[in-house]
Design a protein around this motif. Structure first.
Motif, mmCIF file in Angstrom:
data_model
loop_
_atom_site.group_PDB
_atom_site.id
_atom_site.type_symbol
_atom_site.label_atom_id
_atom_site.label_comp_id
_atom_site.label_asym_id
_atom_site.label_seq_id
_atom_site.Cartn_x
_atom_site.Cartn_y
_atom_site.Cartn_z
ATOM 1 N N PHE A 105 -12.523 -32.934 31.605
ATOM 2 C CA PHE A 105 -12.820 -32.970 32.947
ATOM 3 C C PHE A 105 -12.460 -31.518 33.360
ATOM 4 O O PHE A 105 -13.572 -31.567 34.643
ATOM 5 C CB PHE A 105 -10.988 -33.386 33.173
ATOM 6 C CG PHE A 105 -10.820 -35.024 33.207
ATOM 7 C CD1 PHE A 105 -12.675 -36.055 33.189
ATOM 8 C CD2 PHE A 105 -10.112 -35.603 32.473
ATOM 9 C CE1 PHE A 105 -12.032 -36.929 32.985
ATOM 10 C CE2 PHE A 105 -10.169 -37.199 32.263
ATOM 11 C CZ PHE A 105 -11.641 -38.057 32.625
ATOM 12 N N GLN A 136 -9.513 -36.958 38.500
ATOM 13 C CA GLN A 136 -9.888 -37.510 37.392
ATOM 14 C C GLN A 136 -8.963 -37.399 36.083
ATOM 15 O O GLN A 136 -9.045 -38.932 35.747
ATOM 16 C CB GLN A 136 -11.343 -36.722 37.306
ATOM 17 C CG GLN A 136 -12.512 -36.599 38.322
ATOM 18 C CD GLN A 136 -13.931 -36.521 38.195
ATOM 19 O OE1 GLN A 136 -14.011 -35.710 36.750
ATOM 20 N NE2 GLN A 136 -14.734 -36.513 39.114
ATOM 21 N N TRP A 189 -7.908 -41.274 34.959
ATOM 22 C CA TRP A 189 -7.996 -41.723 33.647
ATOM 23 C C TRP A 189 -7.081 -42.270 33.078
ATOM 24 O O TRP A 189 -7.245 -43.524 32.759
ATOM 25 C CB TRP A 189 -9.031 -40.122 32.876
ATOM 26 C CG TRP A 189 -9.307 -41.371 31.206
ATOM 27 C CD1 TRP A 189 -10.252 -41.678 31.174
ATOM 28 C CD2 TRP A 189 -7.915 -40.634 30.763
ATOM 29 N NE1 TRP A 189 -10.339 -41.881 29.657
ATOM 30 C CE2 TRP A 189 -8.951 -41.524 29.355
ATOM 31 C CE3 TRP A 189 -7.264 -40.596 30.059
ATOM 32 C CZ2 TRP A 189 -9.032 -41.607 28.171
ATOM 33 C CZ3 TRP A 189 -6.647 -40.738 29.044
ATOM 34 C CH2 TRP A 189 -7.127 -41.261 27.667
#
Length: 300
Positions: free
Chosen positions: A51, A237, A241
């Motif tokens: 990421f 993010q 996730w």
């Protein structure tokens, strides 16, 4: 002081969601974590899952085990972003350092008070010796508040013995050096399997608490706001996730943390506690307020 810290943080969250994403040049970031445990695991998830890389960030992730040492490294320019117990940057700001918390890592207390077999209830802990990371850590202040709510005052009713980090405290509990300790997931499960009693959970007494945070120098943030937005997008993010891929997250964290001694159910319980109903990449106002209220101001 709390308002000064939080106003910048919430303004930064607004920028995080409003800033557009353009083609980005790669940039290096020096980031620290206070420990390599499940609680700080999302930093390693962000690294392992790419990421940070997706946002053009070459993150040098290092472990600096004492939060106050990590904050000193941040203030001295050896780090760009420090992951630490949230009380450490607050103490630094009170001493005049120009630091600011910009994001959350652990937005809640996952500790349980685990005690030897002869202790069954809070009132049984009168006269007990508790292990502690330090006398001034955020977890220790939270422990004192929990015990105070349950009718136990320090130092009148119990002793605090400085042992060190969670592994050392767990070991001291096993050897009988201490009677009780505040242990976080998954060590509380391990202690329970060894026959120790869970007296109570911190979260039942203190539902909101900012345990760990990400901090930067304010001057650095002003000059590198776009870069900081990229980092925080990466963290957002990462947590998204983890939330959406719990099974895969458990596997990745167990492997990365070398946590083969814990079961999948235990790791899953930790993840549920980690992301319990709040955006973990952001600071929580109520959590910061509790932290400020329970942490006495430190003299200069």
């Amino acid at each position: 002081m709390l308002r000064k810290i939080s106003s910048f943080a919430f303004l930064f969250v607004l920028l995080l969601h409003l800033s557009p994403t353009f083609a980005q040049e790669r940039a290096k970031l020096r980031v620290s974590s206070a420990t390599k445990t499940l609680g700080y695991g999302p930093l390693w998830v962000g690294f392992k899952m790419g990421f940070f890389d997706r946002h053009g960030l070459d993150v040098d992730l290092v472990v600096i085990r004492a939060s106050d040492v990590g904050i000193q490294a941040l203030a001295g320019g050896s780090l760009d972003i420090a992951g630490s117990a949230a009380d450490a940057p607050i103490a630094a700001v009170e001493k005049g350092l120009d630091l600011v918390m910009i994001g959350g890592i652990i937005n809640g207390l996952t500790q349980s008070i685990m005690a030897a077999k002869r202790f069954k209830r809070y009132e049984d802990l009168r006269g007990a010796t508790f292990g502690a990371i330090s006398l001034t850590s955020g977890v220790t202040f939270a422990l004192r508040q929990v015990l105070k709510v349950k009718g136990l005052e320090y130092p009148r009713d119990y002793k605090l013995l400085v042992i060190g980090g969670s592994p050392q405290t767990y070991a001291a509990l096993n050897t009988g050096q201490i009677d009780a300790a505040a242990l976080s997931l998954p060590l509380n499960y391990a202690a329970e399997e060894q026959g120790f009693n869970e007296i109570g959970r911190f979260i039942d007494v203190i539902p909101n608490y900012q345990l760990a945070s990400l901090s930067v120098k304010r001057s650095w943030a002003d000059k590198n706001r776009a870069l900081l937005v990229r980092f925080m997008r990466s963290m957002a993010q990462t947590y998204r996730w983890i939330y959406q891929n719990k099974e895969a997250a458990v596997d990745l964290l167990a492997q990365e943390m070398n946590s083969s001694g814990i079961t999948r159910d235990e790791a899953g319980s930790f993840i549920r506690a980690l992301i319990r109903g709040t955006r973990m990449e952001t600071l929580t106002w109520m959590g910061c307020k509790s932290l400020s209220r329970f942490t006495p101001s430190k003299p200069n």
